[in-house]
Design a protein around this motif. Structure first.
Motif, PDB file in Angstrom:
ATOM      1  N   PHE A  40      42.542  39.532 -11.033  1.00 53.12           N
ATOM      2  CA  PHE A  40      43.706  40.398 -10.881  1.00 53.12           C
ATOM      3  C   PHE A  40      43.974  41.119 -12.194  1.00 53.12           C
ATOM      4  O   PHE A  40      43.308  40.868 -13.209  1.00 53.12           O
ATOM      5  N   TYR A  41      44.942  42.036 -12.155  1.00 49.94           N
ATOM      6  CA  TYR A  41      45.356  42.770 -13.346  1.00 49.94           C
ATOM      7  C   TYR A  41      46.726  42.298 -13.822  1.00 49.94           C
ATOM      8  O   TYR A  41      47.569  41.871 -13.028  1.00 49.94           O
ATOM      9  N   ALA A 145      52.657  53.953 -12.079  1.00 49.03           N
ATOM     10  CA  ALA A 145      53.441  54.667 -11.068  1.00 49.03           C
ATOM     11  C   ALA A 145      53.972  53.725  -9.999  1.00 49.03           C
ATOM     12  O   ALA A 145      54.968  54.036  -9.333  1.00 49.03           O
ATOM     13  N   ALA A 146      53.322  52.582  -9.825  1.00 50.51           N
ATOM     14  CA  ALA A 146      53.744  51.623  -8.800  1.00 50.51           C
ATOM     15  C   ALA A 146      54.965  50.812  -9.224  1.00 50.51           C
ATOM     16  O   ALA A 146      55.532  50.088  -8.409  1.00 50.51           O
ATOM     17  N   VAL A 147      55.361  50.929 -10.497  1.00 48.52           N
ATOM     18  CA  VAL A 147      56.490  50.141 -11.016  1.00 48.52           C
ATOM     19  C   VAL A 147      57.647  51.061 -11.364  1.00 48.52           C
ATOM     20  O   VAL A 147      57.488  52.016 -12.138  1.00 48.52           O
ATOM     21  N   ASN A 200      47.224  42.720  -7.775  1.00 43.95           N
ATOM     22  CA  ASN A 200      45.881  42.618  -7.240  1.00 43.95           C
ATOM     23  C   ASN A 200      45.052  43.824  -7.670  1.00 43.95           C
ATOM     24  O   ASN A 200      45.575  44.795  -8.220  1.00 43.95           O
ATOM     25  N   LYS A 201      43.774  43.777  -7.359  1.00 48.48           N
ATOM     26  CA  LYS A 201      42.922  44.918  -7.701  1.00 48.48           C
ATOM     27  C   LYS A 201      43.330  46.179  -6.949  1.00 48.48           C
ATOM     28  O   LYS A 201      43.036  47.291  -7.396  1.00 48.48           O
ATOM     29  N   ASP A 202      44.028  46.011  -5.825  1.00 48.94           N
ATOM     30  CA  ASP A 202      44.534  47.174  -5.094  1.00 48.94           C
ATOM     31  C   ASP A 202      45.946  47.535  -5.538  1.00 48.94           C
ATOM     32  O   ASP A 202      46.625  48.336  -4.893  1.00 48.94           O
TER      33      ASP A 202
END
Length: 229
Positions: A40-41, A145-147, A200-202
């Motif tokens: 994971f990241y 951008a997801a946060v 996750n990687k996605d």
């Protein structure tokens, strides 16, 4: 004889523990630092005012850091996007690292406002992603951008004393799907340093027990104000 039996049992137990450790290390080594082989990241968001305050105290801000700590105001900036194992992490997965194109570096300065940081993050962490430099930094941008940064931290105009728990809660509240087990607040002796978010990687939020265990344990931390805020 009873003492000998206990000693022998202790010796056997120690050997078994040591053997288990060797076995675990061997299993980890099978993919140690192999590009693209990770679980994971961690997206690390640095509180820029704390970074700049610490650099001023040390009196050794580099030219690269001066880009971040000069006249422009920054709040949370991207420290990095780090591939992780469930236990531990890879680093420097290609030696020497493929040279990072200066144009890619320049394209990231809005999120990572220090050229030296961008180059070092590519060498240490980006090479472990299994992605090209272009694809890796596109992933960094997507992860950021997801946060959503809570509004109270965007233009902080005065120093703020706050608990690590309250910082976590603010991020969880503003980011659907983010749980307390997927975020860790980091601090130094007095100040907030980073917020680390596991993905996750996605790039979907996910729990990360090892990262969470390293979180700040202080009752309160100080958030220095955004410069010019």
């Amino acid at each position: 004889m009873r003492w000998v039996s206990r000693a022998a049992a202790a010796s056997v137990l120690s050997w078994l523990i040591l053997l288990a450790g060797w076995t675990a290390d061997a299993a980890a080594d099978q993919r140690q630092n192999a590009p693209g082989a990770f679980d994971f990241y961690v997206l690390s968001l640095s509180w820029s005012p704390s970074f700049c305050a610490a650099a001023e105290e040390r009196g050794n801000a580099s030219r690269s850091q001066q880009t971040q700590c000069g006249g422009r105001s920054f709040s949370f900036v991207v420290h990095g996007l780090w591939p992780q194992y469930e236990h531990g992490f890879p680093d420097y997965c290609q030696r020497p690292a493929p040279r990072l194109d200066r144009r890619i570096m320049a394209s990231m300065l809005d999120l990572m406002p220090a050229p030296g940081l961008i180059y070092s993050q590519w060498d240490k962490h980006g090479t472990c992603s299994g992605l090209s430099a272009q694809a890796y930094f596109e992933t960094v941008r997507k992860a950021r951008a997801a946060v959503k940064i809570p509004a109270e931290f965007v233009d902080l105009a005065a120093p703020k004393s706050v608990t690590a728990d309250a910082i976590e809660e603010a991020f969880v509240k503003d980011n659907p799907g983010l749980s307390r087990s997927a975020i860790a607040v980091m601090c130094d002796r007095t100040r907030l340093s980073e917020v680390r978010i596991c993905m996750n990687k996605d790039l979907q939020f996910r729990a990360c027990e090892e990262i969470d265990r390293r979180a700040c344990r202080r009752d309160q931390v100080v958030m220095p104000p955004v410069r010019g805020g």
